[in-house]
Design an enzyme around this catalytic site. Sequence first.
Site, PDB file in Angstrom:
ATOM      1  N   TYR A  67       0.843  -1.207   0.000  1.00  0.00           N
ATOM      2  CA  TYR A  67       0.000   0.000   0.000  1.00  0.00           C
ATOM      3  C   TYR A  67       0.870   1.245   0.000  1.00  0.00           C
ATOM      4  O   TYR A  67       1.829   1.327   0.758  1.00  0.00           O
ATOM      5  CB  TYR A  67      -0.919   0.031   1.226  1.00  0.00           C
ATOM      6  CG  TYR A  67      -2.371  -0.018   0.797  1.00  0.00           C
ATOM      7  CD1 TYR A  67      -2.935   1.054   0.105  1.00  0.00           C
ATOM      8  CD2 TYR A  67      -3.149  -1.141   1.029  1.00  0.00           C
ATOM      9  CE1 TYR A  67      -4.244   0.989  -0.325  1.00  0.00           C
ATOM     10  CE2 TYR A  67      -4.462  -1.199   0.599  1.00  0.00           C
ATOM     11  CZ  TYR A  67      -5.008  -0.135  -0.080  1.00  0.00           C
ATOM     12  OH  TYR A  67      -6.300  -0.186  -0.524  1.00  0.00           O
ATOM     13  N   GLU A  69      -0.625   4.780  -0.648  1.00  0.00           N
ATOM     14  CA  GLU A  69      -1.461   5.954  -0.944  1.00  0.00           C
ATOM     15  C   GLU A  69      -0.632   7.231  -0.812  1.00  0.00           C
ATOM     16  O   GLU A  69       0.186   7.359   0.094  1.00  0.00           O
ATOM     17  CB  GLU A  69      -2.642   6.021   0.027  1.00  0.00           C
ATOM     18  CG  GLU A  69      -3.778   5.092  -0.372  1.00  0.00           C
ATOM     19  CD  GLU A  69      -4.952   5.176   0.598  1.00  0.00           C
ATOM     20  OE1 GLU A  69      -4.831   5.856   1.624  1.00  0.00           O
ATOM     21  OE2 GLU A  69      -5.986   4.543   0.311  1.00  0.00           O
ATOM     22  N   ASP A 220      -6.025  13.302 -25.598  1.00  0.00           N
ATOM     23  CA  ASP A 220      -6.100  11.909 -25.148  1.00  0.00           C
ATOM     24  C   ASP A 220      -5.404  11.078 -26.218  1.00  0.00           C
ATOM     25  O   ASP A 220      -5.977  10.800 -27.267  1.00  0.00           O
ATOM     26  CB  ASP A 220      -7.574  11.502 -24.995  1.00  0.00           C
ATOM     27  CG  ASP A 220      -7.737  10.037 -24.617  1.00  0.00           C
ATOM     28  OD1 ASP A 220      -6.732   9.297 -24.638  1.00  0.00           O
ATOM     29  OD2 ASP A 220      -8.874   9.633 -24.307  1.00  0.00           O
ATOM     30  N   THR A 246      -3.232   5.697 -22.323  1.00  0.00           N
ATOM     31  CA  THR A 246      -3.134   4.359 -21.753  1.00  0.00           C
ATOM     32  C   THR A 246      -1.692   3.907 -21.957  1.00  0.00           C
ATOM     33  O   THR A 246      -0.941   4.525 -22.720  1.00  0.00           O
ATOM     34  CB  THR A 246      -4.050   3.353 -22.483  1.00  0.00           C
ATOM     35  OG1 THR A 246      -3.673   3.331 -23.862  1.00  0.00           O
ATOM     36  CG2 THR A 246      -5.513   3.732 -22.357  1.00  0.00           C
ATOM     37  N   LYS A 249      -1.719   0.022 -25.182  1.00  0.00           N
ATOM     38  CA  LYS A 249      -2.082  -0.059 -26.603  1.00  0.00           C
ATOM     39  C   LYS A 249      -0.791  -0.019 -27.421  1.00  0.00           C
ATOM     40  O   LYS A 249      -0.006  -0.950 -27.315  1.00  0.00           O
ATOM     41  CB  LYS A 249      -3.082   1.025 -26.940  1.00  0.00           C
ATOM     42  CG  LYS A 249      -4.397   0.818 -26.158  1.00  0.00           C
ATOM     43  CD  LYS A 249      -5.465   1.866 -26.399  1.00  0.00           C
ATOM     44  CE  LYS A 249      -6.677   1.574 -25.527  1.00  0.00           C
ATOM     45  NZ  LYS A 249      -7.696   2.651 -25.603  1.00  0.00           N
ATOM     46  N   ARG A 255      -1.433  -2.895 -18.499  1.00  0.00           N
ATOM     47  CA  ARG A 255      -2.737  -2.244 -18.602  1.00  0.00           C
ATOM     48  C   ARG A 255      -2.809  -1.091 -17.609  1.00  0.00           C
ATOM     49  O   ARG A 255      -2.692  -1.311 -16.401  1.00  0.00           O
ATOM     50  CB  ARG A 255      -3.811  -3.285 -18.297  1.00  0.00           C
ATOM     51  CG  ARG A 255      -5.227  -2.867 -18.514  1.00  0.00           C
ATOM     52  CD  ARG A 255      -6.094  -4.100 -18.701  1.00  0.00           C
ATOM     53  NE  ARG A 255      -5.767  -4.721 -19.979  1.00  0.00           N
ATOM     54  CZ  ARG A 255      -6.337  -4.365 -21.129  1.00  0.00           C
ATOM     55  NH1 ARG A 255      -7.281  -3.452 -21.162  1.00  0.00           N
ATOM     56  NH2 ARG A 255      -5.972  -4.923 -22.271  1.00  0.00           N
TER      57      ARG A 255
HETATM   58  C1  LIG Z   1      -8.745   3.029 -24.845  1.00  0.00           C
HETATM   59  C2  LIG Z   1      -9.040   4.448 -24.688  1.00  0.00           C
HETATM   60  C3  LIG Z   1      -9.286   5.011 -23.432  1.00  0.00           C
HETATM   61  C4  LIG Z   1      -9.582   4.228 -22.169  1.00  0.00           C
HETATM   62  O1  LIG Z   1      -8.781   3.251 -21.802  1.00  0.00           O
HETATM   63  P1  LIG Z   1      -9.219   2.160 -20.719  1.00  0.00           P
HETATM   64  O2  LIG Z   1      -7.877   1.782 -20.163  1.00  0.00           O
HETATM   65  O3  LIG Z   1      -9.899   1.076 -21.478  1.00  0.00           O
HETATM   66  O4  LIG Z   1     -10.086   2.793 -19.700  1.00  0.00           O
HETATM   67  C5  LIG Z   1      -9.434   6.386 -23.347  1.00  0.00           C
HETATM   68  N1  LIG Z   1      -9.352   7.152 -24.443  1.00  0.00           N
HETATM   69  C6  LIG Z   1      -9.156   6.643 -25.657  1.00  0.00           C
HETATM   70  C7  LIG Z   1      -9.086   7.565 -26.834  1.00  0.00           C
HETATM   71  C8  LIG Z   1      -9.010   5.270 -25.839  1.00  0.00           C
HETATM   72  O5  LIG Z   1      -8.862   4.772 -27.064  1.00  0.00           O
END
Ligand SMILES: *Cc1c(COP(=O)(O)O)cnc(C)c1O
Length: 418
Positions: A67, A69, A220, A246, A249, A255
């Site tokens: 932990y 925090e 994003d 993220t 990807k 993850r």
């Molecule tokens: C995949 C994605 C997310 C969210 O990712 P998670 O880890 O699945 O919550 C946010 N924004 C965009 C543009 C994405 O493609």
Amino acid sequence: MLDKVGNDNNNYNKDNIKTIKESSPTIGGLIEKEYLRQSNNIELIASENYSSEAILAACGSCLSWKYAEGYPTDRYSGSESRYYGGTEFVDQIEEYCCNKWREVFSTDYHVNVQPHSGSQANFAAYRAFLNPGDTILAMTLDNGGHLTHGSSVNFSGTLYNMVFYNVDDNGYINMDDVRRKAEELKPNLILAGASAYSRILDFKTFAEIAKSVGAVFMVDMAHIAGLVAAGEHPSPFGLADVITTTTHKTLRGPRGGMIFARKELAKKIDSAVFPYSQGGPLMHIIAGKAICAEEACQPDFRKYIHQVVMNCKACSDEFMKLGYKVVTGGTDNHVFLLDLSDHAFTGRDLQERLDTVGITLNKNTIPGDKRSPRQTSGVRIGSAPMTTRGFDEDDFRRVAARIDEVIKELDAEFAEKK
Ligand SMILES: *Cc1c(COP(=O)(O)O)cnc(C)c1O
């Protein structure tokens, strides 16, 4: 790593799966089946990838027991630092992780590596700048945006006043529409980024529009972060106030999510993550994110991402040669959308049929789709995972040819039905 045709020819997780099976035959057995499924299928889901064994090992390490925090003790004094003892080593891991990510993107932005996912990162980033009811200008889901960009079934669509810009008739983001909407609707925040958009995002113009209307500019880059890291997509650093991503990807990491922001916004971002929207950070995942950053600094990663882009182009070119429509007529990145609106079957029909022949992808709406998100008139194809498994342009052309065969079968079946 899995080999080119997906044979299970390595030691990946063998001991790991054995250990799990000894304790839980049910779960161990299902993990083994999933591993074999992943090994034997052609994986074309644009948001998936295979991370390294070192990253997987970090995610399964003893750090999962800790932990922590708060934030590394040196970052803040007093109440914002860690709330627990015994954080000497996890402090060092988190600091190292943050520094390494600044190195990946050659930036002095503040970075928070604690968000559990991309959606959590977006939740915190909005919270750092907005109050409920404030206006966000983003791209709709059916034009390629994400659930967290204002879908009515998501927190974003219920907490904020979401307004949207559109793509033009060719499927490109219409920057004139962005400007018009920004001037007319005076959003507090303008968002650039997508889950199913195959072209370069014009961060410069977005930033200029945001500045002219006094809006926060947020990017994003969940999908394209690997391309930004490798220099295959223009960087939002220096232009955006806040950047979310993220790590699983195109970055090929564990993850999870991350937030970057201009230095002076550090405290706002940090407190929006903890204590506002999360409790204890996942230190095992943060260790995985640090290894991911190390890997992204290597020349091999640049080579990998370059191949991802070449493969994607080869695949979409092949489809067009075979007579198919590709949204925007091609791709600049790791993803493209096949437009099936001229066919009697749906994106879902194709997804399900491909499942039976060992090809995994997802149905996806196309701009102006007349079918529902559950049916769709398109499928999304991504090149990142199979490039990790060694596929080159020829392999991707063969993938297109195989999908073409399956589509012809479906066309014939649906013609008979009529
Ligand atoms: C995949 C994605 C997310 C969210 O990712 P998670 O880890 O699945 O919550 C946010 N924004 C965009 C543009 C994405 O493609």
